[in-house]
Write a protein that holds these residues in place. Structure first.
Motif, PDB file in Angstrom:
ATOM      1  N   GLY A  53       0.806  -1.222   0.000  1.00 18.83           N
ATOM      2  CA  GLY A  53       0.000   0.000   0.000  1.00 18.83           C
ATOM      3  C   GLY A  53       0.837   1.270   0.000  1.00 18.83           C
ATOM      4  N   ILE A  54       2.014   1.210   0.612  1.00 25.69           N
ATOM      5  CA  ILE A  54       2.861   2.405   0.687  1.00 25.69           C
ATOM      6  C   ILE A  54       3.532   2.657  -0.672  1.00 25.69           C
ATOM      7  N   CYS A  55       4.101   1.609  -1.282  1.00 29.03           N
ATOM      8  CA  CYS A  55       4.754   1.775  -2.588  1.00 29.03           C
ATOM      9  C   CYS A  55       3.736   2.152  -3.665  1.00 29.03           C
ATOM     10  N   ALA A  56       2.504   1.658  -3.515  1.00 30.34           N
ATOM     11  CA  ALA A  56       1.490   1.900  -4.543  1.00 30.34           C
ATOM     12  C   ALA A  56       0.828   3.265  -4.390  1.00 30.34           C
ATOM     13  N   ASN A  57       1.071   3.923  -3.267  1.00 29.72           N
ATOM     14  CA  ASN A  57       0.409   5.197  -2.983  1.00 29.72           C
ATOM     15  C   ASN A  57       1.120   6.354  -3.707  1.00 29.72           C
ATOM     16  N   PRO A  58       0.472   7.003  -4.681  1.00 25.05           N
ATOM     17  CA  PRO A  58       1.155   8.053  -5.461  1.00 25.05           C
ATOM     18  C   PRO A  58       1.462   9.297  -4.638  1.00 25.05           C
ATOM     19  N   ARG A  59       0.831   9.421  -3.465  1.00 21.91           N
ATOM     20  CA  ARG A  59       1.094  10.621  -2.663  1.00 21.91           C
ATOM     21  C   ARG A  59       2.328  10.494  -1.767  1.00 21.91           C
ATOM     22  N   ARG A  60       2.931   9.301  -1.733  1.00 24.80           N
ATOM     23  CA  ARG A  60       4.164   9.148  -0.952  1.00 24.80           C
ATOM     24  C   ARG A  60       5.331   9.737  -1.740  1.00 24.80           C
ATOM     25  N   ASP A  61       6.300  10.257  -1.016  1.00 22.17           N
ATOM     26  CA  ASP A  61       7.452  10.908  -1.629  1.00 22.17           C
ATOM     27  C   ASP A  61       8.491   9.864  -2.052  1.00 22.17           C
ATOM     28  N   GLY A  62       8.572   9.592  -3.350  1.00 23.99           N
ATOM     29  CA  GLY A  62       9.477   8.548  -3.849  1.00 23.99           C
ATOM     30  C   GLY A  62      10.947   8.932  -3.830  1.00 23.99           C
ATOM     31  N   SER A  63      11.263  10.181  -3.443  1.00 23.68           N
ATOM     32  CA  SER A  63      12.655  10.597  -3.471  1.00 23.68           C
ATOM     33  C   SER A  63      13.406  10.216  -2.182  1.00 23.68           C
ATOM     34  N   ILE A  64      12.681   9.773  -1.171  1.00 25.98           N
ATOM     35  CA  ILE A  64      13.336   9.354   0.081  1.00 25.98           C
ATOM     36  C   ILE A  64      13.003   7.892   0.358  1.00 25.98           C
ATOM     37  N   VAL A  65      14.006   7.102   0.721  1.00 28.32           N
ATOM     38  CA  VAL A  65      13.781   5.710   1.086  1.00 28.32           C
ATOM     39  C   VAL A  65      14.337   5.489   2.485  1.00 28.32           C
ATOM     40  N   CYS A  66      13.494   4.971   3.362  1.00 28.04           N
ATOM     41  CA  CYS A  66      13.911   4.699   4.733  1.00 28.04           C
ATOM     42  C   CYS A  66      14.202   3.201   4.853  1.00 28.04           C
ATOM     43  N   VAL A  67      15.451   2.854   5.190  1.00 24.87           N
ATOM     44  CA  VAL A  67      15.857   1.449   5.278  1.00 24.87           C
ATOM     45  C   VAL A  67      15.650   0.960   6.713  1.00 24.87           C
ATOM     46  N   VAL A  68      14.857  -0.101   6.885  1.00 28.16           N
ATOM     47  CA  VAL A  68      14.584  -0.626   8.226  1.00 28.16           C
ATOM     48  C   VAL A  68      14.853  -2.119   8.278  1.00 28.16           C
ATOM     49  N   GLU A  69      14.897  -2.634   9.505  1.00 26.14           N
ATOM     50  CA  GLU A  69      15.203  -4.055   9.681  1.00 26.14           C
ATOM     51  C   GLU A  69      14.016  -4.936   9.295  1.00 26.14           C
ATOM     52  N   ASP A  70      12.839  -4.658   9.867  1.00 27.39           N
ATOM     53  CA  ASP A  70      11.677  -5.478   9.516  1.00 27.39           C
ATOM     54  C   ASP A  70      10.361  -4.696   9.562  1.00 27.39           C
ATOM     55  N   THR A  71       9.289  -5.418   9.278  1.00 28.59           N
ATOM     56  CA  THR A  71       7.970  -4.803   9.160  1.00 28.59           C
ATOM     57  C   THR A  71       7.554  -4.028  10.414  1.00 28.59           C
ATOM     58  N   ARG A  72       7.958  -4.524  11.574  1.00 32.96           N
ATOM     59  CA  ARG A  72       7.573  -3.833  12.805  1.00 32.96           C
ATOM     60  C   ARG A  72       8.133  -2.420  12.849  1.00 32.96           C
ATOM     61  N   ASP A  73       9.340  -2.246  12.246  1.00 34.14           N
ATOM     62  CA  ASP A  73       9.936  -0.917  12.226  1.00 34.14           C
ATOM     63  C   ASP A  73       9.175   0.000  11.273  1.00 34.14           C
ATOM     64  N   VAL A  74       8.663  -0.563  10.165  1.00 35.55           N
ATOM     65  CA  VAL A  74       7.822   0.227   9.255  1.00 35.55           C
ATOM     66  C   VAL A  74       6.606   0.741  10.031  1.00 35.55           C
ATOM     67  N   LEU A  75       5.975  -0.176  10.776  1.00 32.05           N
ATOM     68  CA  LEU A  75       4.797   0.205  11.570  1.00 32.05           C
ATOM     69  C   LEU A  75       5.151   1.301  12.564  1.00 32.05           C
ATOM     70  N   ALA A  76       6.305   1.144  13.224  1.00 34.55           N
ATOM     71  CA  ALA A  76       6.719   2.121  14.238  1.00 34.55           C
ATOM     72  C   ALA A  76       6.901   3.498  13.599  1.00 34.55           C
ATOM     73  N   VAL A  77       7.570   3.558  12.437  1.00 37.09           N
ATOM     74  CA  VAL A  77       7.789   4.850  11.779  1.00 37.09           C
ATOM     75  C   VAL A  77       6.458   5.411  11.262  1.00 37.09           C
ATOM     76  N   GLU A  78       5.622   4.526  10.700  1.00 35.35           N
ATOM     77  CA  GLU A  78       4.317   4.987  10.197  1.00 35.35           C
ATOM     78  C   GLU A  78       3.471   5.593  11.313  1.00 35.35           C
ATOM     79  N   ASN A  79       3.563   4.993  12.492  1.00 34.72           N
ATOM     80  CA  ASN A  79       2.764   5.479  13.614  1.00 34.72           C
ATOM     81  C   ASN A  79       3.144   6.893  14.046  1.00 34.72           C
ATOM     82  N   THR A  80       4.361   7.335  13.700  1.00 31.16           N
ATOM     83  CA  THR A  80       4.754   8.694  14.075  1.00 31.16           C
ATOM     84  C   THR A  80       4.050   9.726  13.194  1.00 31.16           C
TER      85      THR A  80
END
Lengths: 205, 205
Positions: B71-98
């Motif tokens: 859903g994040i990669c497919a979302n055209p409103r996300r900024d494709g110029s920045i990529v955040c490298v994380v260890e696993d899915t839980r970290d994606v959730l943690a960053v998304e929650n902010t």
């Protein structure tokens, strides 16, 4: 928490319905399953549904069982003259683990608790009385009932109610000993327990 | 522990295979399911198997997903110029929650750990490099990579390795700020964190 996948979200929601498991723990468990073989998840799911569909309650003592009569009630080497009354299956396991008891059980399926709206009629008390009134000649007659209930207000209320109900049968009625736990430190024992353990002191033989 | 039923025993054994759940907790969970509707157990089992069978990994960022693209990669409103490298899915959730980050992610699927035998080739590092080399004209070009890894020895090793790998691309490479947590007490901060937070002090604008 916004999940990346509806499938994950559903699984987490279901796992988080279990007692003592919050959303974060549920997510950790679900992600763990994803890292393991598909087979592990299938075995887990299968064993849970099988258990839920097929497990029965023993028609005599209401303990959990694979058959209509549980392994303890069906075992001819158990002493049918003593019945230990407990709150639930976990207490049966706890007593069995001591390897100190060879009698039968009666599982009440709960405890009298006015706060939670659980009265005597919600428990397997009638069937305990029936076990005493409808003893066939083949059965070993019950001579003693041990009330092994937790020493809480609810446990004491239930024990008091059962004593009244059982009085007409002229059986020996006993309760498990209260006192200082083995390895327990006198200094840290609460005064009620210490007080009771002095009153119920045991004479050296 | 001797169980009154093989069905219960099997279910407890399977539940106790989950991380952080011992036999006693597993038994408590299984007995809880027995007290609830059959339906709850079935929904739980079904959602776990469905999740395990059908969940996919996003082909772009390796995050968990219901489709080939998350859903994040497919979302055209996300900024494709920045990529955040994380260890696993839980970290994606943690960053998304902010709710502070609007870029994309790249999930490594682990962290370099010689002790556990996890090397760079076991992680999705090659596909991160591919994301940078095979950018199509339709894609927004990546300008910055944020390394959001845990401040542990393994996390630092992984970040160091990634920095070396990413250097040829002439991107801005950053890492999340280390410092005293908001609401944290200076007195109780460890000296390494406090030391770093003084070195990386932020000037008032």
């Amino acid at each position: 928490m916004e999940f990346p996948s509806k499938l994950i979200e559903d699984a987490v929601t279901e796992v988080a319905k279990l007692p003592g498991i919050g959303k974060k723990t549920a997510l950790r468990l679900v992600l763990h399953l994803l890292k393991r073989d598909e087979e592990q998840t299938q075995t887990l799911a299968h064993s849970l549904t099988e258990m839920r569909l097929k497990v029965q309650y023993c028609r005599k003592c209401h303990n959990l069982s694979d058959d209509t009569l549980c392994g303890i009630c069906a075992n001819p080497r158990r002493d049918g003259s003593i019945v230990c009354v407990v709150e639930d299956t976990r207490d049966v396991l706890a007593v069995e683990n001591t390897a100190q008891y060879k009698g039968l059980y009666h599982v009440l399926g709960g405890i009298i608790s006015p706060v939670e709206g659980i009265g005597p009629s919600d428990l397997h008390i009638d069937s305990l009385i029936q076990r005493l009134t409808q003893q066939s000649e083949a059965d070993e007659p019950v001579k003693e009932i041990i009330l092994a209930l937790s020493p809480t207000m609810e446990g004491d209320t239930t024990a008091f109610y059962l004593q009244k109900k059982l009085r007409p049968f002229q059986l020996k009625i006993s309760t498990i000993a209260r006192g200082i736990p083995i390895g327990g430190d006198l200094e840290y024992a609460d005064e009620v327990t210490l007080g009771r353990s002095i009153l119920s002191r045991i004479a050296y033989e």
